[in-house]
Design a protein around this motif. Structure first.
Motif, PDB file in Angstrom:
ATOM      1  N   ILE A 156      37.302  57.463  49.087  1.00 59.33           N
ATOM      2  CA  ILE A 156      37.066  56.087  49.511  1.00 59.33           C
ATOM      3  C   ILE A 156      36.393  55.289  48.392  1.00 59.33           C
ATOM      4  O   ILE A 156      35.652  55.831  47.579  1.00 59.33           O
ATOM      5  CB  ILE A 156      36.202  55.990  50.790  1.00 59.33           C
ATOM      6  N   ILE A 157      36.714  54.007  48.364  1.00 64.36           N
ATOM      7  CA  ILE A 157      36.112  53.118  47.382  1.00 64.36           C
ATOM      8  C   ILE A 157      35.378  52.028  48.138  1.00 64.36           C
ATOM      9  O   ILE A 157      35.947  51.367  49.006  1.00 64.36           O
ATOM     10  CB  ILE A 157      37.195  52.473  46.496  1.00 64.36           C
ATOM     11  N   LEU A 158      34.080  51.893  47.831  1.00 66.62           N
ATOM     12  CA  LEU A 158      33.279  50.856  48.455  1.00 66.62           C
ATOM     13  C   LEU A 158      32.956  49.815  47.401  1.00 66.62           C
ATOM     14  O   LEU A 158      32.555  50.153  46.304  1.00 66.62           O
ATOM     15  CB  LEU A 158      31.978  51.450  49.011  1.00 66.62           C
ATOM     16  N   ALA A 159      33.168  48.537  47.755  1.00 70.07           N
ATOM     17  CA  ALA A 159      32.870  47.483  46.788  1.00 70.07           C
ATOM     18  C   ALA A 159      31.919  46.489  47.438  1.00 70.07           C
ATOM     19  O   ALA A 159      32.202  45.947  48.497  1.00 70.07           O
ATOM     20  CB  ALA A 159      34.158  46.798  46.349  1.00 70.07           C
ATOM     21  N   ASP A 160      30.766  46.305  46.782  1.00 64.34           N
ATOM     22  CA  ASP A 160      29.740  45.418  47.323  1.00 64.34           C
ATOM     23  C   ASP A 160      29.790  44.104  46.569  1.00 64.34           C
ATOM     24  O   ASP A 160      29.380  44.029  45.415  1.00 64.34           O
ATOM     25  CB  ASP A 160      28.368  46.099  47.158  1.00 64.34           C
ATOM     26  N   GLU A 161      30.306  43.061  47.214  1.00 64.00           N
ATOM     27  CA  GLU A 161      30.405  41.728  46.592  1.00 64.00           C
ATOM     28  C   GLU A 161      30.972  41.824  45.172  1.00 64.00           C
ATOM     29  O   GLU A 161      30.365  41.320  44.233  1.00 64.00           O
ATOM     30  CB  GLU A 161      29.001  41.092  46.515  1.00 64.00           C
ATOM     31  N   PRO A 162      32.116  42.434  44.979  1.00 63.05           N
ATOM     32  CA  PRO A 162      32.598  42.656  43.609  1.00 63.05           C
ATOM     33  C   PRO A 162      33.002  41.358  42.907  1.00 63.05           C
ATOM     34  O   PRO A 162      33.140  41.343  41.696  1.00 63.05           O
ATOM     35  CB  PRO A 162      33.805  43.568  43.791  1.00 63.05           C
ATOM     36  N   THR A 163      33.176  40.294  43.667  1.00 66.17           N
ATOM     37  CA  THR A 163      33.743  39.075  43.069  1.00 66.17           C
ATOM     38  C   THR A 163      32.771  37.905  43.057  1.00 66.17           C
ATOM     39  O   THR A 163      33.072  36.869  42.471  1.00 66.17           O
ATOM     40  CB  THR A 163      34.982  38.631  43.855  1.00 66.17           C
ATOM     41  N   SER A 164      31.622  38.053  43.688  1.00 70.82           N
ATOM     42  CA  SER A 164      30.779  36.873  43.871  1.00 70.82           C
ATOM     43  C   SER A 164      30.247  36.304  42.565  1.00 70.82           C
ATOM     44  O   SER A 164      29.866  35.154  42.498  1.00 70.82           O
ATOM     45  CB  SER A 164      29.630  37.177  44.828  1.00 70.82           C
ATOM     46  N   ALA A 165      30.206  37.134  41.511  1.00 66.00           N
ATOM     47  CA  ALA A 165      29.695  36.626  40.241  1.00 66.00           C
ATOM     48  C   ALA A 165      30.815  36.106  39.352  1.00 66.00           C
ATOM     49  O   ALA A 165      30.577  35.702  38.225  1.00 66.00           O
ATOM     50  CB  ALA A 165      28.927  37.719  39.515  1.00 66.00           C
ATOM     51  N   LEU A 166      32.046  36.128  39.876  1.00 63.09           N
ATOM     52  CA  LEU A 166      33.185  35.795  39.022  1.00 63.09           C
ATOM     53  C   LEU A 166      33.811  34.449  39.410  1.00 63.09           C
ATOM     54  O   LEU A 166      33.727  34.014  40.559  1.00 63.09           O
ATOM     55  CB  LEU A 166      34.241  36.892  39.141  1.00 63.09           C
ATOM     56  N   ASP A 167      34.447  33.818  38.414  1.00 63.36           N
ATOM     57  CA  ASP A 167      35.172  32.583  38.721  1.00 63.36           C
ATOM     58  C   ASP A 167      36.490  32.901  39.431  1.00 63.36           C
ATOM     59  O   ASP A 167      36.850  34.063  39.587  1.00 63.36           O
ATOM     60  CB  ASP A 167      35.414  31.777  37.440  1.00 63.36           C
ATOM     61  N   ASP A 168      37.207  31.864  39.859  1.00 65.96           N
ATOM     62  CA  ASP A 168      38.399  32.074  40.673  1.00 65.96           C
ATOM     63  C   ASP A 168      39.435  32.959  40.000  1.00 65.96           C
ATOM     64  O   ASP A 168      40.010  33.849  40.622  1.00 65.96           O
ATOM     65  CB  ASP A 168      39.043  30.712  41.026  1.00 65.96           C
ATOM     66  N   VAL A 169      39.657  32.679  38.707  1.00 65.40           N
ATOM     67  CA  VAL A 169      40.690  33.434  37.994  1.00 65.40           C
ATOM     68  C   VAL A 169      40.330  34.918  37.955  1.00 65.40           C
ATOM     69  O   VAL A 169      41.128  35.784  38.327  1.00 65.40           O
ATOM     70  CB  VAL A 169      40.866  32.889  36.558  1.00 65.40           C
ATOM     71  N   ASN A 170      39.075  35.182  37.517  1.00 60.97           N
ATOM     72  CA  ASN A 170      38.634  36.573  37.450  1.00 60.97           C
ATOM     73  C   ASN A 170      38.556  37.204  38.825  1.00 60.97           C
ATOM     74  O   ASN A 170      38.833  38.384  38.993  1.00 60.97           O
ATOM     75  CB  ASN A 170      37.255  36.660  36.776  1.00 60.97           C
ATOM     76  N   CYS A 171      38.177  36.397  39.821  1.00 58.79           N
ATOM     77  CA  CYS A 171      38.073  36.885  41.196  1.00 58.79           C
ATOM     78  C   CYS A 171      39.408  37.420  41.665  1.00 58.79           C
ATOM     79  O   CYS A 171      39.514  38.552  42.147  1.00 58.79           O
ATOM     80  CB  CYS A 171      37.596  35.745  42.102  1.00 58.79           C
ATOM     81  N   ASN A 172      40.454  36.627  41.493  1.00 60.10           N
ATOM     82  CA  ASN A 172      41.793  37.059  41.925  1.00 60.10           C
ATOM     83  C   ASN A 172      42.228  38.299  41.180  1.00 60.10           C
ATOM     84  O   ASN A 172      42.777  39.243  41.768  1.00 60.10           O
ATOM     85  CB  ASN A 172      42.806  35.929  41.672  1.00 60.10           C
ATOM     86  N   GLU A 173      41.965  38.292  39.891  1.00 62.35           N
ATOM     87  CA  GLU A 173      42.411  39.408  39.065  1.00 62.35           C
ATOM     88  C   GLU A 173      41.719  40.706  39.493  1.00 62.35           C
ATOM     89  O   GLU A 173      42.369  41.746  39.638  1.00 62.35           O
ATOM     90  CB  GLU A 173      42.101  39.094  37.601  1.00 62.35           C
ATOM     91  N   VAL A 174      40.376  40.611  39.699  1.00 61.07           N
ATOM     92  CA  VAL A 174      39.620  41.802  40.049  1.00 61.07           C
ATOM     93  C   VAL A 174      40.073  42.357  41.408  1.00 61.07           C
ATOM     94  O   VAL A 174      40.290  43.568  41.567  1.00 61.07           O
ATOM     95  CB  VAL A 174      38.104  41.506  40.037  1.00 61.07           C
ATOM     96  N   ILE A 175      40.250  41.469  42.383  1.00 57.19           N
ATOM     97  CA  ILE A 175      40.681  41.933  43.702  1.00 57.19           C
ATOM     98  C   ILE A 175      42.077  42.548  43.638  1.00 57.19           C
ATOM     99  O   ILE A 175      42.353  43.617  44.207  1.00 57.19           O
ATOM    100  CB  ILE A 175      40.637  40.763  44.730  1.00 57.19           C
ATOM    101  N   HIS A 176      42.914  41.911  42.861  1.00 55.93           N
ATOM    102  CA  HIS A 176      44.272  42.433  42.678  1.00 55.93           C
ATOM    103  C   HIS A 176      44.218  43.847  42.072  1.00 55.93           C
ATOM    104  O   HIS A 176      44.864  44.779  42.556  1.00 55.93           O
ATOM    105  CB  HIS A 176      45.052  41.476  41.774  1.00 55.93           C
TER     106      HIS A 176
END
Lengths: 208, 416
Positions: A156-176
């Motif tokens: 299992i992989i747990l991610a705690d707010e992995p995107t909150s420090a990132l801008d939209d572009v990086n946010c989408n990329e990281v989640i993807h």
């Protein structure tokens, strides 16, 4: 794959945090939404075996980690659970590649530079393997953190707010990338966040 | 990436703090080891050359100087004594004295002292002939092993002496007589290794020679003197007498005092003088040792402080390692290892410095005194020093290590 039942926790012995039961099947991707102070991080720490619950069951791949203690729990966590935090932290004195080697070694997995290169390449940070982590951008750091969480092929992989420090572009990329990589190792993914940008990306959602 | 590599990387990641800790530790341990080396080697040299000599009789002056000159050949003589005065002790059949060995000095060859004496001196230092024979006639010499090796002298070689105890550049007042090497001694580890031995008559002849040149006379009878016992030359001088008693008792104890009080001679007891020298040296050594221990203590403190403060910066890192599967004991040992690495490296650097320093010092000593120290002898005390270093490294690390082991993962990460 990841189930909880009657899970609760208390920091001071009086105020109890009750958590809804969770049941994530193997390979499923879940989003856990909640406002600040709703106990998201506490739940994630309980699920990852960083915190021992006051009551209830945390079942990972058939093992109830609520009953585990000491180095057995440490080892189980290192081998079966990958955790990604809001801000990516590393062992500062080590390079990117050495940080991943350390992850393998601490989990008791055989050291494999090939596997590490492969992970870094897949996350587009292969060329940074000799850099010190604090030389990387926030987005690059988060990608290396993902590589580290996945290097031991956790269940299992747990991610705690992995995107909150990132801008939209990086946010989408990281989640993807998170979804893609979790799928690649057939791991169950649970993302804990208050970031509403992610709502659209997940079908399975839990609200705290 | 094992624990050892990780702690090493953690240390080298902060080069300045690493350097400070290593320098401090190396300074402390180096100083202690240097003191150990110096005093043990000095003591060894002194003890070895005591050679069962009970008393040294020479001209009045500093007793320590008389001992250093006659037994260790490092200082200049207090003066000369006439055979007439020394005769009572040189006679065979003295009720207390087993052996009285005359020494005559005053010349050197390339800084190695030429000593006129009798064959008895060989027995005193257990010296044996390696090659050739003992000196018999005037101008014949038997040389110590170090002299032979250093100057490359062989049997049959001839050389000329210079006046005094050291050949200084521009001060080369060569005496005219030709010495001839007739024998070479086996290395004995004692002071005879550094001596050129000949008979007493040779020393007289050298100086007669010098006098004759001045007064333009040519005849001298040095060779004729060879066969006569020394006590017959009442008007001649020697430098000192090394005395061995038949046994030590009340009478021998008083003999020194009585010589000092009733004659123009001086008697000095080597054991007494050397012990006094140790005692005087001891004060300085003790003070330096205390300083060295203080430095080590401070360096232990410095290791503690740097580990402790690095812990604060690395809290998140340590929690992260727990997340990745590290147990509490692993974090504990990681920090202990960092402390131990610092201490052991510091100690090794210190030992290298002290032995290197000793090697350099031995070179200087050798030029000045013909006394060889060794830089590359290791003492068992140094193992104790290393063990002590390990202990200090561990003690300095133990509190930070316990704290590291207690890192609360959840709390630390939540602060993130």
């Amino acid at each position: 794959m990841l189930q909880t039942k009657g899970l609760y926790y208390s920091y001071d012995g009086r105020n109890q945090l009750q958590f809804p039961d969770i049941d994530c099947k193997k390979g499923e991707h879940w989003l856990l939404l909640g406002q600040s102070g709703s106990g998201k991080t506490t739940l994630l720490h309980l699920l990852g075996g960083l915190l021992t619950p006051k009551g209830g069951v945390v079942n990972i791949d058939g093992t109830n980690i609520a009953n585990m203690v000491g180095s057995a729990l440490d080892r189980f966590r290192g081998q079966r659970v990958g955790i990604i935090f809001q801000k990516a932290h590393f062992v500062k004195s080590l390079t990117v590649e050495e940080n991943l080697l350390l992850a393998q070694q601490l989990a008791g997995a055989p050291a494999s530079k090939t596997r590490i290169r492969e992970m870094l390449e897949r996350l587009n940070v292969g060329h940074k393997h000799r850099s010190k982590p604090d030389r990387l951008s926030a987005g690059e750091q988060q990608r290396v953190a993902i590589a580290r969480a996945l290097v031991n092929q956790p269940a299992i992989i747990l991610a705690d707010e992995p995107t909150s420090a990132l801008d939209d572009v990086n946010c989408n990329e990281v989640i993807h990338l998170l979804e893609e990589q979790a799928a690649a190792v057939a791991a169950t993914l649970l993302v804990v966040t208050h970031d509403s940008r992610l709502k659209a990306a997940f079908r399975n959602q839990i609200h705290l | 990436m094992n624990l050892f590599q990780l702690s090493w990387k953690n240390l080298t990641n902060k080069p300045l703090s690493l350097a400070l800790n290593l320098i401090l530790f190396a300074l402390g341990t180096g100083l202690i080891s240097l003191l150990l080396l110096l005093s043990s080697q000095l003591q060894e040299k002194f003890d070895k050359n005591l050679a069962g000599i009970d008393l040294v009789i020479g001209a009045k002056g500093s007793p320590l100087q008389l001992i250093l000159c006659s037994m260790y050949h490092v200082d200049s003589p207090t003066g000369n004594i006439s055979i007439k005065e020394a005769k009572p002790f040189m006679r065979s059949g003295h009720p207390l004295i087993k052996a009285a060995i005359p020494l005559s000095m005053g010349d050197n060859y390339k800084n190695y002292r030429i000593v006129g004496t009798t064959h008895d001196i060989l027995g005193l230092y257990n010296a044996e002939i390696q090659e050739g024979k003992k000196w018999e006639k005037t101008w014949e010499t038997t040389i110590g092993a170090t002299v032979a090796a250093d100057l490359g002298l062989k049997i049959g070689d001839r050389f000329q002496s210079s006046h005094g105890f050291a050949t200084e550049a521009g001060m080369d007042m060569a005496h005219d007589g030709d010495f001839i090497v007739v024998g070479i001694l086996k290395p004995s580890g004692s002071v005879v290794d550094q001596l050129i031995l000949t008979n007493t008559q040779t020393i007289w002849a050298v100086h007669e020679h010098a006098a004759e040149e001045g007064s333009d006379t040519t005849a001298h009878e040095a060779h004729a003197d060879d066969s006569r016992p020394l006590i017959e030359f009442e008007d001649r001088d020697i430098t000192s007498l090394l005395i061995q008693f038949k046994s030590r008792n009340f009478q021998t104890l008083n003999m020194g005092r009585s010589i000092n009080e009733n004659t123009d001679l001086q008697a000095a007891s080597p054991a007494f003088e050397i012990n006094r020298l140790y005692a005087n040296m001891g004060v300085g050594v003790d003070a330096l040792q205390a300083l060295a221990f203080a430095i080590i203590l401070v360096s232990g403190l410095s290791i503690f402080i740097s580990l402790f403060s690095s812990l604060k910066e690395r809290r998140y890192e340590l929690a992260l390692m727990r997340v990745m599967g590290a147990s509490r004991s692993r974090l504990f040992f990681l920090i202990i290892l960092e402390g131990l690495l610092l201490a052991v490296l510091g100690c090794i650097i210190g030992l290298l410095l002290s032995h290197g320093g000793m090697a350099i010092l031995s070179g200087l000593m050798k030029d000045a005194y013909r006394y060889a120290f060794s830089g590359w002898v290791f003492l068992k005390e140094e193992w104790i020093l290393l063990a002590g270093a390990l202990l200090i490294g561990m003690l300095a690390a133990v509190i930070p290590a316990v704290m590291a082991g207690r890192t609360d993962i959840s709390e630390t990460l939540a602060e993130g």
